[in-house]
Design an enzyme around this catalytic site. Structure first.
Site, short mmCIF file in Angstrom:
data_model
loop_
_atom_site.label_atom_id
_atom_site.label_comp_id
_atom_site.label_asym_id
_atom_site.label_seq_id
_atom_site.Cartn_x
_atom_site.Cartn_y
_atom_site.Cartn_z
N PRO A 1 0.39 -1.05 0.29
CA PRO A 1 0.18 0.35 -0.09
C PRO A 1 0.99 1.15 0.11
O PRO A 1 1.40 1.57 0.71
CB PRO A 1 -0.38 -0.23 1.27
CG PRO A 1 -0.85 -1.20 1.73
CD PRO A 1 0.03 -2.38 0.96
N GLU A 2 1.21 1.84 -1.34
CA GLU A 2 1.39 3.35 -1.49
C GLU A 2 0.29 4.20 -1.41
O GLU A 2 -0.60 3.68 -1.49
CB GLU A 2 2.56 3.37 -2.31
CG GLU A 2 3.77 2.18 -2.01
CD GLU A 2 4.69 3.09 -2.91
OE1 GLU A 2 5.10 3.88 -3.79
OE2 GLU A 2 5.85 1.93 -3.11
N HIS B 1 -4.91 -13.88 10.07
CA HIS B 1 -4.37 -12.37 10.58
C HIS B 1 -5.45 -11.82 10.55
O HIS B 1 -5.58 -10.26 10.04
CB HIS B 1 -3.25 -11.75 9.51
CG HIS B 1 -2.36 -12.96 9.88
ND1 HIS B 1 -1.09 -13.00 10.87
CD2 HIS B 1 -1.68 -14.01 9.91
CE1 HIS B 1 -0.85 -13.85 11.43
NE2 HIS B 1 -0.55 -14.45 9.76
N ARG C 1 2.20 -8.64 8.82
CA ARG C 1 3.20 -8.44 9.33
C ARG C 1 2.37 -7.17 10.69
O ARG C 1 3.63 -7.27 11.50
CB ARG C 1 4.09 -8.21 8.98
CG ARG C 1 4.80 -8.39 7.86
CD ARG C 1 6.00 -8.17 6.79
NE ARG C 1 7.19 -7.46 7.35
CZ ARG C 1 7.47 -6.88 6.33
NH1 ARG C 1 7.15 -6.85 5.16
NH2 ARG C 1 8.93 -6.05 7.29
N ARG D 1 17.88 19.67 2.40
CA ARG D 1 18.27 18.30 2.35
C ARG D 1 19.15 17.44 1.67
O ARG D 1 19.32 18.04 0.73
CB ARG D 1 16.81 17.61 1.79
CG ARG D 1 15.33 17.45 2.47
CD ARG D 1 14.86 16.60 2.79
NE ARG D 1 14.60 16.79 3.82
CZ ARG D 1 13.86 16.47 5.19
NH1 ARG D 1 14.06 14.73 5.31
NH2 ARG D 1 12.59 16.67 5.49
#
Length: 275
Positions: free
Chosen positions: A2-3, A90, A113, A154
């Site tokens: 999932p992005e 799960h 997870r 950055r």
DNA sequence: CGCTGACCCTGACGGC
DNA sequence: TGCCGTCAGGGTCAGC
């Protein structure tokens, strides 16, 4: 997971639940990355789901009393389960809805997870999960100028910078890799050394690739799937570099390299992508 | 303040 | 077939 395109795909699929009323919410364990908001077992029934939305990679279910914030982590997925379908190993949370048009619907969250999050943001309060997030890449507030400005402070590799949600949200490992390939930028290049013109190109490629992935239903990797069990095809069929280290670049034939940046595998083409 | 690396957890996969 | 090492889409935190 999932992005952004995957979460957007899920959010759009769940729009059909808007206007439905919660009958019950069940949690099958204490929590995921953080404890579940167990007070909802008492508070959520009777609440009308007003709107399903998304911010960054967070799925937002908005009720009069507050917003349920769901993050799918690395392996989370949401689907609509039949009422008689027993929960699998799960499957950690169910929300049962009922109302006009749909009959019964059960939203079921699975996350092997357990890197995901379920949090509750009462109306009128802020959430630490949503504070400090940068611009949405597909909103009008994001463009090359905004990106270029955010990169100035950055010194990290450009790939690490565009995956930092304070710079721009929703760009994970797949789409960061693909956008940098499309824009012809070496992922190791220092973020603050990117010219304005190249930042403009990169912003455009981030948007184009995310839009394209959403149009294709996101990417299906390992156990991610859509709400109705459907699969997205983006990464497998359209990725130029992600997951293709060691293979020849489609554009130029050079072998795709793999470099670890910010602790994440980063696939890139040494010929197409320049410092 | 910014950067890097470690860590949370289970499952899938490839090599032997 | 089975065992074992390696790797995985994300976010947070300590330490420098």
């Amino acid at each position: 997971m999932p992005e952004l395109p995957e979460v957007e795909t899920v959010a759009r699929s769940l729009k059909k639940l808007e206007g439905q009323t919660v009958h019950a919410i069940h949690f099958r364990r204490g929590g995921l990355r953080e404890p579940f908001p167990v007070e909802l077992v008492a508070q959520l029934p009777g609440q009308l789901l007003r709107r399903v939305g998304r911010r960054s990679k967070y799925l937002l279910l908005e009720f009069p009393a507050g917003t349920l914030i769901v993050h799918l982590g690395m392996s989370g997925s949401v689907r609509l389960a039949r009422a008689d379908e027993a929960p699998a190993k799960h499957d950690h949370m169910d929300i049962d809805f009922g109302g006009p048009g749909l009959g019964q619907a059960r939203l079921r969250l699975r996350d092997p997870r357990r890197f995901g999050v379920v949090a509750w943001q009462p109306t009128g309060h802020s959430s630490r999960h949503l504070e400090g997030l940068g611009p949405e890449p597909l909103d009008p507030g994001f463009d090359g100028e905004v990106l270029h400005a955010a990169l100035q402070r950055r010194g990290s590799p450009i790939k690490v910078a565009i995956m930092d949600p304070r710079v721009v949200v929703g760009v994970g490992n797949i789409y960061a890799s693909e956008a940098l390939h499309a824009a012809g930028i070496d992922p190791r290049k220092r973020a603050n050394s990117l010219s304005r013109a190249r930042a403009v190109r990169l912003a455009g490629d981030i948007q184009r690739i995310l839009r394209d992935a959403i149009a294709r239903g996101g990417s299906t990797l390992r156990d991610f799937h859509g709400v109705d069990g459907n699969v997205g095809t983006y990464a497998q069929q359209h990725a130029k570099v992600y997951g293709r280290a060691g293979e020849p670049c489609e554009t130029c034939g050079t072998t795709i390299k793999n470099t670890i940046l910010g602790g994440r595998a980063s696939a890139w083409c040494p010929t197409c992508q320049k410092r």
